[in-house]
Design a protein around this motif. Structure first.
Motif, PDB file in Angstrom:
ATOM      1  N   PHE A 277       0.645  -0.870   0.035  1.00  0.00           N
ATOM      2  CA  PHE A 277       0.058  -0.213  -0.005  1.00  0.00           C
ATOM      3  C   PHE A 277       1.181   1.082   0.419  1.00  0.00           C
ATOM      4  N   ASN A 278       1.926   1.659   0.587  1.00  0.00           N
ATOM      5  CA  ASN A 278       2.637   2.844   1.357  1.00  0.00           C
ATOM      6  C   ASN A 278       3.499   2.632  -0.270  1.00  0.00           C
ATOM      7  N   THR A 279       3.926   1.873  -0.997  1.00  0.00           N
ATOM      8  CA  THR A 279       5.293   1.860  -2.673  1.00  0.00           C
ATOM      9  C   THR A 279       3.777   2.443  -3.282  1.00  0.00           C
ATOM     10  N   ILE A 280       2.145   1.484  -3.293  1.00  0.00           N
ATOM     11  CA  ILE A 280       1.652   2.663  -4.506  1.00  0.00           C
ATOM     12  C   ILE A 280       1.475   3.725  -3.938  1.00  0.00           C
ATOM     13  N   ARG A 281       0.712   4.209  -2.786  1.00  0.00           N
ATOM     14  CA  ARG A 281       0.408   5.414  -2.196  1.00  0.00           C
ATOM     15  C   ARG A 281       1.628   6.280  -2.539  1.00  0.00           C
ATOM     16  N   LYS A 282       2.955   6.244  -2.245  1.00  0.00           N
ATOM     17  CA  LYS A 282       4.042   7.181  -3.064  1.00  0.00           C
ATOM     18  C   LYS A 282       3.896   7.397  -4.195  1.00  0.00           C
ATOM     19  N   ARG A 283       4.723   6.526  -5.235  1.00  0.00           N
ATOM     20  CA  ARG A 283       4.106   6.219  -6.402  1.00  0.00           C
ATOM     21  C   ARG A 283       3.456   7.118  -6.773  1.00  0.00           C
ATOM     22  N   PHE A 284       1.773   6.916  -6.400  1.00  0.00           N
ATOM     23  CA  PHE A 284       1.224   7.694  -7.101  1.00  0.00           C
ATOM     24  C   PHE A 284       1.117   9.166  -6.997  1.00  0.00           C
ATOM     25  N   GLU A 285       1.364   9.357  -5.390  1.00  0.00           N
ATOM     26  CA  GLU A 285       1.819  10.539  -4.897  1.00  0.00           C
ATOM     27  C   GLU A 285       2.573  11.904  -5.901  1.00  0.00           C
ATOM     28  N   THR A 286       3.853  10.974  -6.351  1.00  0.00           N
ATOM     29  CA  THR A 286       4.885  11.946  -6.498  1.00  0.00           C
ATOM     30  C   THR A 286       4.504  11.831  -8.036  1.00  0.00           C
ATOM     31  N   PHE A 287       3.391  11.159  -8.831  1.00  0.00           N
ATOM     32  CA  PHE A 287       3.067  11.301  -9.984  1.00  0.00           C
ATOM     33  C   PHE A 287       1.661  12.039 -10.562  1.00  0.00           C
ATOM     34  N   GLY A 288       1.907  12.804  -9.277  1.00  0.00           N
ATOM     35  CA  GLY A 288       1.108  13.617  -8.881  1.00  0.00           C
ATOM     36  C   GLY A 288      -0.529  13.389  -8.759  1.00  0.00           C
ATOM     37  N   PHE A 289      -0.987  12.924  -8.309  1.00  0.00           N
ATOM     38  CA  PHE A 289      -2.619  12.427  -8.212  1.00  0.00           C
ATOM     39  C   PHE A 289      -2.502  12.206  -6.873  1.00  0.00           C
ATOM     40  N   GLN A 290      -3.995  12.963  -6.414  1.00  0.00           N
ATOM     41  CA  GLN A 290      -3.960  13.106  -5.089  1.00  0.00           C
ATOM     42  C   GLN A 290      -5.486  12.380  -4.124  1.00  0.00           C
ATOM     43  N   PRO A 291      -5.184  12.049  -3.302  1.00  0.00           N
ATOM     44  CA  PRO A 291      -6.472  11.150  -2.884  1.00  0.00           C
ATOM     45  C   PRO A 291      -7.588  11.282  -2.198  1.00  0.00           C
ATOM     46  N   ILE A 292      -8.464  10.453  -2.485  1.00  0.00           N
ATOM     47  CA  ILE A 292      -9.760  10.945  -1.839  1.00  0.00           C
ATOM     48  C   ILE A 292     -10.573   9.705  -1.445  1.00  0.00           C
TER      49      ILE A 292
ATOM     50  N   PHE B 164      -8.747  16.170 -13.651  1.00  0.00           N
ATOM     51  CA  PHE B 164      -8.287  15.883 -12.133  1.00  0.00           C
ATOM     52  C   PHE B 164      -7.754  14.670 -11.679  1.00  0.00           C
ATOM     53  N   LYS B 165      -6.768  14.208 -10.923  1.00  0.00           N
ATOM     54  CA  LYS B 165      -6.166  13.286 -10.851  1.00  0.00           C
ATOM     55  C   LYS B 165      -6.471  12.814  -9.627  1.00  0.00           C
ATOM     56  N   ARG B 166      -7.044  11.802  -9.283  1.00  0.00           N
ATOM     57  CA  ARG B 166      -7.340  10.533  -8.418  1.00  0.00           C
ATOM     58  C   ARG B 166      -6.183   9.199  -8.349  1.00  0.00           C
TER      59      ARG B 166
ATOM     60  N   ASP C 212      -6.463   2.218  -7.010  1.00  0.00           N
ATOM     61  CA  ASP C 212      -6.924   2.618  -7.957  1.00  0.00           C
ATOM     62  C   ASP C 212      -6.681   4.533  -8.448  1.00  0.00           C
ATOM     63  N   ALA C 213      -6.260   4.561  -9.656  1.00  0.00           N
ATOM     64  CA  ALA C 213      -5.581   6.039 -10.221  1.00  0.00           C
ATOM     65  C   ALA C 213      -6.572   6.483 -11.360  1.00  0.00           C
ATOM     66  N   ASP C 214      -7.550   7.707 -11.414  1.00  0.00           N
ATOM     67  CA  ASP C 214      -7.421   8.278 -12.832  1.00  0.00           C
ATOM     68  C   ASP C 214      -7.384   9.413 -13.069  1.00  0.00           C
ATOM     69  N   VAL C 215      -7.278   9.635 -14.274  1.00  0.00           N
ATOM     70  CA  VAL C 215      -7.232  11.052 -14.410  1.00  0.00           C
ATOM     71  C   VAL C 215      -8.390  11.946 -15.665  1.00  0.00           C
TER      72      VAL C 215
END
Length: 456
Positions: A26-41, A122-124, A148-151
């Motif tokens: 989870f933490n690895t995926i979350r860190k990479r999501f945020e590095t790529f500019g995705f925001q959590p919801i 919107f990148k979430r 999940d990650a979506d734009v």
């Protein structure tokens, strides 16, 4: 004797080690999501029934967990429906809410509901559990997490390029080498169906084609014939059955096959653009591969389709997937909002990392030092040291009871705690600590500073 409690089928308990390993993913995926500019919801675990029902087809609707209304839920039931055992009518009157089936439909609802607050594109990203009333079996659960990650709000193919890089970045961070990112395009599949005169049988055609590597060419042809696809059209497919080679060579072959289809050519151009960009940018450990048989989510995706395969030699289905959709929010009245998204298969990634022994030893980092409890004064003296150890980032604890020494030592052994500290009257007088290495059995008397360095 009271019956031993259990949990519902298709759900799981996770022990401390398993939770630590899952959190590592989870933490690895979350860190990479945020590095790529995705925001959590986050969205609620349950939605209004009308939000979910009718969005997944008849089969999907049957797998949605319904929640009974509070109070006397039978008081508003239609009498005739009750007598006739009309489950559909009964359900709508006794259940107004349901557990979410996936994260995609709630995300679509979120975008429409908050459209005036959202800055598009919107990148979430979203990492939450979902529930499906499916038949439990190996690798299939009734409660599981989706990552999940979506734009949404952009037609740009640079988004597809970034998602390929994101997949590569996550799996590189997990030290999972040899992953294959397969890609296709819905427009290519539509173009092929058009060329062979089977546009009205697109689903039948792609379901059969998707089985090529499982049942072989002849069986695929038989299935197509059984679905009413003409022999003349099947003959035109022959080049597809032997399509292989590099991404570029497959693109050239497809240009010949789809030369008469405007839709197909558009799909080829999109894939060629993505491949050229990735060739220029490079990937760390993953490989991008064109797979014209890939047809996941065909009723949903309108452009690129992704599927991620585990390294060769690992018997595992896809560990990720996604694609481009042109009208995600249309189901809630907001038309023409294009988007693209991917998902990571947490449970399967866990199994792959376990099989390949790729979890770092530090993931399951336990308590590093246990202080033996000899009495109130010794415990208070120990807790002062423990407070400092914790401030230095060392996991430390005091055994809570003044139990026999053997019991406390056995506790440390069973929990695989590497160090034990003994503090008695002599240590308190000299302001020292007796440190025991539980692996070697070696005991040394140390100062507090030396204790910190030794445990580090």
């Amino acid at each position: 004797m009271a019956q031993k409690p259990g949990i519902p089928k298709g759900t799981r308990d996770f022990n401390p080690e398993q939770v630590a390993k899952r959190n590592y993913i989870f933490n690895t995926i979350r860190k990479r999501f945020e590095t790529f500019g995705f925001q959590p919801i986050e969205t609620p675990s349950f939605e209004n029934s009308e939000t979910l029902m009718g969005k997944y087809g008849d089969e999907g609707d049957r797998l949605i967990f319904k929640i009974l209304n509070s109070g006397d839920y039978l008081s508003k039931v239609n009498e005739s429906a009750y007598k006739e055992k009309d489950s559909n009518t009964l359900t709508s009157s006794i259940s107004e809410k349901a557990l979410r089936y996936d994260l995609t439909v709630p995300f679509a609802r979120y975008v429409v509901q908050h459209q005036n607050e959202i800055e598009f594109p919107f990148k979430r990203y979203q990492i939450q559990p979902v529930w499906r009333a499916d038949r439990p079996q190996k690798g299939r659960f009734r409660e599981f997490y989706q990552c999940d990650a979506d734009v949404v709000g952009s037609d740009s193919l640079w988004q597809e390029v970034e998602f390929i890089q994101l997949y590569d970045s996550v799996f590189s961070s997990l030290k999972l080498e040899g992953v294959t990112i397969k890609i296709n395009n819905r427009k290519i599949l539509s173009g092929i169906a058009e060329v062979i005169g089977a546009s009205d049988k697109l689903i039948d055609f792609t379901v059969a084609l998707d089985k090529l590597d499982k049942i072989g060419e002849e069986k695929v042809k038989e299935e197509m014939r059984s679905k009413g696809i003409l022999e003349e059209g099947i003959n035109k497919l022959q080049p597809l059955f032997t399509l292989s080679g590099s991404f570029e060579s497959q693109i050239e072959s497809l240009k010949s096959i789809l030369s008469s289809s405007e839709e197909g050519i558009k799909g080829i151009e999109e894939l060629a653009f993505i491949n050229e960009a990735i060739s220029q940018l490079g990937l760390e450990t993953a490989t991008l591969q064109l797979d014209v048989t890939l047809a996941r989510g065909l009723n949903y995706y309108t452009g690129a389709i992704f599927e991620v395969a585990a390294p060769k030699g690992v018997q595992m289905g896809s560990i990720g997937g996604g694609g481009r959709y042109d009208d995600l929010t249309g189901i809630f009245g907001l038309k023409n909002v294009s988007g693209v998204g991917i998902s990571f298969g947490l449970d399967r990634i866990y199994l792959v990392l376990e099989e390949l022994n790729l979890f770092p030893n530090t993931v399951t980092k336990n308590v590093e030092v246990l202080f033996i409890n000899f009495g109130e004064q010794e415990a208070l003296f120990s807790l002062k040291a423990i407070k400092l150890l914790r401030s230095e980032g060392i996991n430390a604890e005091l055994y809570p009871d003044t139990a026999k020494m053997k019991k406390q030592m056995n506790h440390a052994n069973k929990r695989a705690i590497p160090f034990v500290v003994l503090v008695g009257e002599q240590e308190m007088t000299s302001d020292t600590y007796t440190l025991k290495n539980m692996t070697s059995g070696e005991q040394t008397k140390v100062s507090l500073i030396e204790l910190i360095e030794a445990i580090r």
